[in-house]
Design a protein around this motif. Sequence first.
Motif, PDB file in Angstrom:
ATOM      1  N   ILE A 156       0.834  -1.207   0.000  1.00  0.00           N
ATOM      2  CA  ILE A 156       0.000   0.000   0.000  1.00  0.00           C
ATOM      3  C   ILE A 156       0.866   1.254   0.000  1.00  0.00           C
ATOM      4  O   ILE A 156       0.594   2.231  -0.714  1.00  0.00           O
ATOM      5  CB  ILE A 156      -0.954  -0.009   1.211  1.00  0.00           C
ATOM      6  CG1 ILE A 156      -1.969  -1.152   1.067  1.00  0.00           C
ATOM      7  CG2 ILE A 156      -1.681   1.329   1.342  1.00  0.00           C
ATOM      8  CD1 ILE A 156      -2.854  -1.334   2.281  1.00  0.00           C
ATOM      9  N   GLN A 157       1.934   1.236   0.794  1.00  0.00           N
ATOM     10  CA  GLN A 157       2.831   2.388   0.836  1.00  0.00           C
ATOM     11  C   GLN A 157       3.499   2.622  -0.518  1.00  0.00           C
ATOM     12  O   GLN A 157       3.653   3.766  -0.966  1.00  0.00           O
ATOM     13  CB  GLN A 157       3.898   2.181   1.909  1.00  0.00           C
ATOM     14  CG  GLN A 157       3.365   2.290   3.321  1.00  0.00           C
ATOM     15  CD  GLN A 157       4.423   1.982   4.363  1.00  0.00           C
ATOM     16  OE1 GLN A 157       5.241   1.069   4.182  1.00  0.00           O
ATOM     17  NE2 GLN A 157       4.407   2.729   5.448  1.00  0.00           N
ATOM     18  N   HIS A 158       3.883   1.539  -1.186  1.00  0.00           N
ATOM     19  CA  HIS A 158       4.515   1.679  -2.497  1.00  0.00           C
ATOM     20  C   HIS A 158       3.513   2.173  -3.545  1.00  0.00           C
ATOM     21  O   HIS A 158       3.898   2.905  -4.473  1.00  0.00           O
ATOM     22  CB  HIS A 158       5.105   0.340  -2.938  1.00  0.00           C
ATOM     23  CG  HIS A 158       6.474   0.076  -2.407  1.00  0.00           C
ATOM     24  ND1 HIS A 158       6.705  -0.310  -1.110  1.00  0.00           N
ATOM     25  CD2 HIS A 158       7.694   0.159  -2.999  1.00  0.00           C
ATOM     26  CE1 HIS A 158       8.007  -0.462  -0.916  1.00  0.00           C
ATOM     27  NE2 HIS A 158       8.626  -0.185  -2.047  1.00  0.00           N
ATOM     28  N   VAL A 159       2.252   1.772  -3.424  1.00  0.00           N
ATOM     29  CA  VAL A 159       1.239   2.194  -4.389  1.00  0.00           C
ATOM     30  C   VAL A 159       0.874   3.661  -4.184  1.00  0.00           C
ATOM     31  O   VAL A 159       0.738   4.422  -5.144  1.00  0.00           O
ATOM     32  CB  VAL A 159      -0.017   1.313  -4.285  1.00  0.00           C
ATOM     33  CG1 VAL A 159      -1.163   1.888  -5.117  1.00  0.00           C
ATOM     34  CG2 VAL A 159       0.296  -0.110  -4.750  1.00  0.00           C
ATOM     35  N   LEU A 160       0.755   4.075  -2.926  1.00  0.00           N
ATOM     36  CA  LEU A 160       0.279   5.419  -2.614  1.00  0.00           C
ATOM     37  C   LEU A 160       1.395   6.403  -2.281  1.00  0.00           C
ATOM     38  O   LEU A 160       1.118   7.584  -2.058  1.00  0.00           O
ATOM     39  CB  LEU A 160      -0.720   5.359  -1.445  1.00  0.00           C
ATOM     40  CG  LEU A 160      -1.967   4.500  -1.670  1.00  0.00           C
ATOM     41  CD1 LEU A 160      -2.850   4.507  -0.433  1.00  0.00           C
ATOM     42  CD2 LEU A 160      -2.752   4.988  -2.883  1.00  0.00           C
ATOM     43  N   PHE A 161       2.654   5.934  -2.219  1.00  0.00           N
ATOM     44  CA  PHE A 161       3.782   6.793  -1.840  1.00  0.00           C
ATOM     45  C   PHE A 161       3.544   7.440  -0.474  1.00  0.00           C
ATOM     46  O   PHE A 161       3.758   8.634  -0.281  1.00  0.00           O
ATOM     47  CB  PHE A 161       4.017   7.890  -2.878  1.00  0.00           C
ATOM     48  CG  PHE A 161       4.514   7.380  -4.209  1.00  0.00           C
ATOM     49  CD1 PHE A 161       5.125   6.140  -4.326  1.00  0.00           C
ATOM     50  CD2 PHE A 161       4.370   8.147  -5.359  1.00  0.00           C
ATOM     51  CE1 PHE A 161       5.585   5.677  -5.549  1.00  0.00           C
ATOM     52  CE2 PHE A 161       4.828   7.696  -6.591  1.00  0.00           C
ATOM     53  CZ  PHE A 161       5.437   6.451  -6.678  1.00  0.00           C
ATOM     54  N   ILE A 162       3.101   6.639   0.480  1.00  0.00           N
ATOM     55  CA  ILE A 162       2.748   7.153   1.797  1.00  0.00           C
ATOM     56  C   ILE A 162       3.932   7.086   2.745  1.00  0.00           C
ATOM     57  O   ILE A 162       4.525   6.023   2.949  1.00  0.00           O
ATOM     58  CB  ILE A 162       1.573   6.348   2.410  1.00  0.00           C
ATOM     59  CG1 ILE A 162       0.316   6.536   1.566  1.00  0.00           C
ATOM     60  CG2 ILE A 162       1.303   6.786   3.840  1.00  0.00           C
ATOM     61  CD1 ILE A 162      -0.851   5.697   2.040  1.00  0.00           C
ATOM     62  N   GLY A 163       4.287   8.215   3.355  1.00  0.00           N
ATOM     63  CA  GLY A 163       5.229   8.249   4.465  1.00  0.00           C
ATOM     64  C   GLY A 163       6.663   7.930   4.085  1.00  0.00           C
ATOM     65  O   GLY A 163       7.046   7.846   2.915  1.00  0.00           O
ATOM     66  N   ASP A 164       7.467   7.727   5.120  1.00  0.00           N
ATOM     67  CA  ASP A 164       8.888   7.411   4.961  1.00  0.00           C
ATOM     68  C   ASP A 164       9.096   5.909   5.080  1.00  0.00           C
ATOM     69  O   ASP A 164       9.545   5.393   6.089  1.00  0.00           O
ATOM     70  CB  ASP A 164       9.718   8.145   6.036  1.00  0.00           C
ATOM     71  CG  ASP A 164       9.738   9.636   5.797  1.00  0.00           C
ATOM     72  OD1 ASP A 164       9.914  10.036   4.641  1.00  0.00           O
ATOM     73  OD2 ASP A 164       9.548  10.393   6.765  1.00  0.00           O
ATOM     74  N   TYR A 165       8.756   5.208   4.030  1.00  0.00           N
ATOM     75  CA  TYR A 165       8.912   3.761   4.009  1.00  0.00           C
ATOM     76  C   TYR A 165      10.196   3.396   3.268  1.00  0.00           C
ATOM     77  O   TYR A 165      10.908   4.252   2.745  1.00  0.00           O
ATOM     78  CB  TYR A 165       7.701   3.101   3.353  1.00  0.00           C
ATOM     79  CG  TYR A 165       7.460   3.545   1.924  1.00  0.00           C
ATOM     80  CD1 TYR A 165       7.985   2.830   0.851  1.00  0.00           C
ATOM     81  CD2 TYR A 165       6.706   4.687   1.645  1.00  0.00           C
ATOM     82  CE1 TYR A 165       7.774   3.234  -0.453  1.00  0.00           C
ATOM     83  CE2 TYR A 165       6.488   5.097   0.334  1.00  0.00           C
ATOM     84  CZ  TYR A 165       7.025   4.363  -0.699  1.00  0.00           C
ATOM     85  OH  TYR A 165       6.827   4.768  -1.997  1.00  0.00           O
ATOM     86  N   ASP A 166      10.498   2.108   3.227  1.00  0.00           N
ATOM     87  CA  ASP A 166      11.707   1.646   2.548  1.00  0.00           C
ATOM     88  C   ASP A 166      11.450   1.605   1.048  1.00  0.00           C
ATOM     89  O   ASP A 166      10.849   0.669   0.528  1.00  0.00           O
ATOM     90  CB  ASP A 166      12.085   0.246   3.068  1.00  0.00           C
ATOM     91  CG  ASP A 166      13.391  -0.252   2.471  1.00  0.00           C
ATOM     92  OD1 ASP A 166      13.981   0.474   1.646  1.00  0.00           O
ATOM     93  OD2 ASP A 166      13.815  -1.363   2.838  1.00  0.00           O
ATOM     94  N   TYR A 167      11.920   2.639   0.346  1.00  0.00           N
ATOM     95  CA  TYR A 167      11.641   2.760  -1.081  1.00  0.00           C
ATOM     96  C   TYR A 167      12.266   1.630  -1.902  1.00  0.00           C
ATOM     97  O   TYR A 167      11.834   1.351  -3.018  1.00  0.00           O
ATOM     98  CB  TYR A 167      12.164   4.098  -1.615  1.00  0.00           C
ATOM     99  CG  TYR A 167      11.631   5.325  -0.920  1.00  0.00           C
ATOM    100  CD1 TYR A 167      10.390   5.321  -0.288  1.00  0.00           C
ATOM    101  CD2 TYR A 167      12.370   6.506  -0.898  1.00  0.00           C
ATOM    102  CE1 TYR A 167       9.901   6.453   0.342  1.00  0.00           C
ATOM    103  CE2 TYR A 167      11.880   7.651  -0.273  1.00  0.00           C
ATOM    104  CZ  TYR A 167      10.652   7.610   0.353  1.00  0.00           C
ATOM    105  OH  TYR A 167      10.162   8.729   0.976  1.00  0.00           O
TER     106      TYR A 167
END
Length: 381
Positions: A156-167
């Motif tokens: 979900i983070q990769h799809v939405l570019f949400i927050g400071d996740y591990d790119y």
Amino acid sequence: MSVSPIALPTTRLEQDTESISIRVQNRPEKRFHELDSMRGLAALVVVFHHYAHMFFPDGKIGTGVTKLVLFPFLAGHASVMLFFLLSGFVLSLPFIRGKSQPYLIFIQRRVLRIYGPYLGALLLSLAGCALWHNRFGAIQWASITWNHPVELKSVIQHVLFIGDYDYTQYNTAFWSLVYEMRISLIFPLLFIIVSRLSLISSIFVIGGFTLAGIHVGVHQTLITFEYIAIFLVGILLAKNMDRVGVLYKSISPMWRILFALLSATVYICGHSLVVYGPIWHLGDLPTALGAAGLMVIALNSVLASRLLDTPIPSFLGRISYSLYLVHGTVLFAMTALMGNKISHLLFFGLYLTVSILLSWGFYLGVEAPFMEMSRRVGRKT
């Protein structure tokens, strides 16, 4: 469907930019194929760069003369700075040509062009991670990618570019696309700012963004400021391209050679100027300035233009984005399947071949359709 636009201010903007680029305005529909070829060659360097990191400590191949010769072909981070610079330059051209567009249409086109193919590459990366995670043993660089099974939250983070996740969790090349999309959201504003500022004021603004990015560089979101500065350099170059071109053509051949050597050296070795860890990214701006010099040469040197217009650079330019998106998945999948079972030389040959073939297929099946959809946005049927 007609769009009720949040339109960019056109009257004042067109007045401000009426004389920005004689070359561009005289040939308004010209596409700078030299820049496509530069992007393709830079993408190929990223392919080499990641191979070196997979099989050699710190990505360093050889010693002495061998290391010196190979160093320009492994400048992967410099290539990404060139991508940002090219984006700033190319995205400026429609506005310079007086073709300002509603903000909503600009964003739709940008999302389709960048985000659409990204989602296709993300699916490939997720499949690879699901099949071959935790297969890289003691390879330190590879340990941050495909290091555990696919997780819904990270997807979900990769799809939405949400927050400071591990790119880099699923694809080691995805990190730059996060910044590319974020900066695209505010690009029209950045162009308006630079178009209305003097050269000196623009330089101060670029320096301010660079320093802001360095000061907060440990934070993934706020480091966007630093890459905004690279986009601004691209905008400034587009704005003054005619003047720069006239100046370049007025100097003697000897000075052109020196300018080329200086530009290439600063581009490749920009980060060598700053070795202290926390401010290592300070080298991004010199790297971008060196890349700008190479762009000036590509657009104004007959010899450089002819070389970049040959079949191989042209082909690489066409598939450059696809190559950037999928080569990491090829590298990690092949390493998981073959690893050290074959020689490094044979592995490299297979890796390069498969990456280019898959990129060509990805371009035809995924990227090109999204490009066509992007072109149709806002057009009347």
